[in-house]
Design an enzyme around this catalytic site. Structure first.
Site, mmCIF file in Angstrom:
data_model
loop_
_atom_site.group_PDB
_atom_site.id
_atom_site.type_symbol
_atom_site.label_atom_id
_atom_site.label_comp_id
_atom_site.label_asym_id
_atom_site.label_seq_id
_atom_site.Cartn_x
_atom_site.Cartn_y
_atom_site.Cartn_z
ATOM 1 N N GLU A 180 -7.001 -7.879 -0.582
ATOM 2 C CA GLU A 180 -7.436 -7.821 0.816
ATOM 3 C C GLU A 180 -8.909 -7.459 0.801
ATOM 4 O O GLU A 180 -9.290 -6.411 0.290
ATOM 5 C CB GLU A 180 -6.685 -6.734 1.606
ATOM 6 C CG GLU A 180 -5.204 -6.990 1.770
ATOM 7 C CD GLU A 180 -4.504 -5.912 2.609
ATOM 8 O OE1 GLU A 180 -5.189 -5.194 3.369
ATOM 9 O OE2 GLU A 180 -3.280 -5.789 2.491
ATOM 10 N N GLU B 178 0.812 -1.225 0.000
ATOM 11 C CA GLU B 178 0.000 0.000 0.000
ATOM 12 C C GLU B 178 0.843 1.271 0.000
ATOM 13 O O GLU B 178 0.915 1.997 1.006
ATOM 14 C CB GLU B 178 -0.960 0.010 1.192
ATOM 15 C CG GLU B 178 -2.084 -0.984 1.043
ATOM 16 C CD GLU B 178 -3.202 -0.779 2.069
ATOM 17 O OE1 GLU B 178 -2.957 -0.171 3.117
ATOM 18 O OE2 GLU B 178 -4.319 -1.243 1.812
#
Ligand code: GAL
Length: 630
Positions: free
Chosen positions: A293, A122
């Site tokens: 995710e 991320e």
């Protein structure tokens, strides 16, 4: 591993934060534990995505090179103790990343279980793209030098004569922080571009090593939702797959400022939030994308962290498939009883027993396997939707830099345009500014504040109906008002000039009759000089909506209901069939299959007795139905 496999999971990501275990001390590598884990997963029939551990430089490394740490805009060093505590411009850190990625890739690169690599984790999470470190300052000056021939050019193009901001040489240019009041927006936009380019080159370093040591494997990154602080399309060009991390309930509670939406969707997520990102990341991945995710239960990081409504974990899984995801993975397998994310649920409880979501995931995986067996025409890998929303990270940032109205939220406006299309049952591609637009029936510009001549030509080339929202084409690449006035290069498509804009507090609304409808405008209006007749006129004489041939310019923001109606008219004009969807119901087509999702509280009765593959013609809340097109 066996339990994962029995659940129907086939892909697992590991190791993305494991630097302190992989290299407990400089040069001492310990791969045994991960060898064992990967072998175990492999034997159980799992594919492994291995993360490079560069989001978490370990303590010994930070002690050795404290300059790796990023600096915030107040000049405070962002310390050790959580994650993402590095500066993309640190030359020491780049060398260290090359070293650890080479070590990991050369050790694990040939393992048959490893089918993909994830770079870092991320990029940008916790506001970590921009760093105001000495290394960033130096790199920014060099970047400016590479972009502008001379300092005079830069001064002129940024408008530095204003407030005596002129520089005598590139070495004088500071980072855009710490000023008394508003910084020059051109300076800020340049710093955004620079910071974004730093992410691209940081990522490239890892990609080169991974390709050399682990050929034939896909390389991906896990991007975030509601996040535009770097140009994802630019990073995506170096990767094989775009993946993203989807937390529908967390996003709604943390990122929305719409209290009514928060109340309606707190257990389901907004019906367009996941879908918007699925369509965005399909574009970033050039057709190939995953959810890596997915929220399985309450998370730990939003202001409030509710539990999903029954059925939602399964619904979100089907929804990703409907939008073309190749893989769906959940975060996380087992809830960690320790450290920062101990309140974040997983598929298993901390003690290893099943948590509630795993039953829905089992059902989802079993149903999907059965569906793939059943269907005679496989789901197509890539298909073009009839509608494109052009999405520009640069333009999005430009409009955030000078929002001009506290309630003008460009992210929200872009998503509202998306919702308006989805309420009409049409599928949408979200595409970069350099996309081929020629085969779309309807093209929408939402956040393209900066319109290049090339984009204007591309729009002219096709035959699509074009809808241009307010503020498109309102800035040059150096953040000035275009010499021909907004919408700048878009004037090639329709003869209008915006001479005044106003932003308005939420208590001000305007009503206008147009399209045979009553529309309500709020938040933003533009006064337009043109020989064209407006579709309607507000009481004070400001025009509403201009049309020239197949091009529409909407010179205000509309409230949600009005925008839905306005866009329905444009969709009909583009010759697309409209299938009105209830507020909480969405459909998506993939090949000959239509997927229906009920996020809302009402039972939806499907018309015309469709041939159902999954579900029932009475779609109850939280349910999914899949049917063949007639
Ligand atoms: C993501 C991140 C994961 C974990 C998760 C919690 O931002 O990639 O490592 O922190 O959120 O929801």
């Amino acid at each position: 591993a066996r339990r994962m496999h029995e659940t129907g999971i086939r892909v697992v990501r590991v190791g993305e934060f494991a630097w302190s275990r992989l290299e407990p001390e400089r040069g001492t590598f310990n791969f045994d534990w991960l060898d064992r884990a990967i072998d175990t997963l492999h034997k159980a029939g799992m594919e492994v995505v291995l993360g490079t551990p560069t989001a978490t430089p370990p303590k010994w490394l930070i002690d050795e090179f404290p300059a790796i740490l990023a600096v915030d805009e107040n000049g405070n060093t962002r310390g050790f103790g959580s994650r993402r505590h590095y500066c993309f411009s640190s030359p020491e850190y780049r060398v260290e990343c090359q070293r650890i990625v080479t070590a990991v890739a050369s050790h694990f690169g040939q393992h048959p279980a490893i089918t993909a690599w994830q770079t870092d984790n991320e990029y940008g999470c916790h506001s970590t793209i921009a760093s105001y470190s000495p290394a960033a300052a130096l790199a920014f000056q060099r970047w400016c030098k590479s972009q502008y021939k001379t300092i005079d050019d830069l001064n002129r193009q940024w408008g530095n004569v204003f407030w005596s901001m002129e520089y005598r040489n590139f070495e004088e240019i500071p980072l855009p922080c710490g000023a008394v009041t508003e910084l020059n927006p051109a300076h800020r936009l340049a710093f955004y571009r620079f910071s974004s380019a730093q992410v691209v080159s940081f990522n490239q370093l890892q990609v080169e090593i991974l390709r050399a040591h682990s050929p034939g494997r896909d390389i991906l990154h896990n991007y975030m939702g509601n996040f535009t602080e770097f140009d994802h399309h630019a990073v995506g060009r170096d990767l094989d797959i775009a993946t993203w991390d989807n937390y529908p309930l967390g996003f709604l509670d943390r990122d929305s400022n719409n209290e009514a939406d928060k109340q309606k969707w707190y257990r389901t997520g907004h019906p367009d939030s996941s879908a918007f990102h699925h369509d965005l990341y399909r574009g970033v991945g050039n057709g190939r994308w995953w959810v890596i995710e997915q929220q399985p239960g309450p998370v730990n990081w939003a202001p409030h962290n509710p539990s999903p409504a029954p059925g939602m974990v399964r619904l979100w899984g089907w929804e990703a498939l409907a939008h073309g995801a190749e893989v769906m993975a959940w975060f996380r397998w087992r809830q960690a009883p320790f450290a920062q994310e101990q309140m974040h649920s997983g598929l298993l409880l901390p003690n290893g027993e099943d948590d509630v979501a795993i039953a829905e995931i089992r059902q989802l995986m079993t149903e999907q396997a059965a569906l793939f067996e059943d269907i005679d025409i496989p789901l197509p890998a890539a298909e073009q939707a009839p509608v494109a929303i052009v999405f520009d990270y640069n333009g999005d940032q430009a409009l955030r830099i000078q929002s001009q109205g506290a309630n003008f939220d460009i992210g929200q406006w872009t998503q509202q345009l998306y919702t308006a299309c989805r309420r009409c049952g049409v599928d949408v591609d979200i595409v970069p500014v350099d996309a081929d637009l020629s085969r779309y029936k309807l093209v929408i510009l939402a956040n393209t504040a900066i319109v290049t001549a090339k984009l204007a030509e591309e729009l002219q080339r096709g035959s699509a109906t074009v809808v241009i929202g307010p503020r498109c084409g309102s800035k040059t690449e150096d953040y000035c008002i275009p010499p021909e006035l907004p919408p700048g290069a878009l004037q090639q498509l329709l003869p209008i000039a915006v001479t005044r804009v106003e932003s308005l507090p939420d208590f001000v609304t305007f009503t206008v009759q147009a399209d045979g409808e009553q529309y309500i405008a709020h938040r933003w209006r533009e006064y337009v000089k043109t020989a064209l007749e407006p579709a309607g006129v507000f009481d004070d004489g400001w025009g509403f909506h201009f049309k020239h041939e197949r091009v529409h310019y909407l010179n205000c923001c509309l409230d949600e209901a009005s925008l839905n109606q306005f866009m329905q008219r444009r969709i009909e004009e583009a010759g697309l069939p409209v299938i009105q969807c209830n507020e909480g119901f969405r459909i998506r087509q993939r090949g000959p299959y239509i997927f229906g999702f009920n996020f809302g509280p009402d039972v939806i009765e499907l018309p015309d007795e469709p041939k159902l593959l999954i579900g029932d013609t009475r779609v109850i809340p939280g349910e999914v139905a899949i049917w063949r097109t007639p």
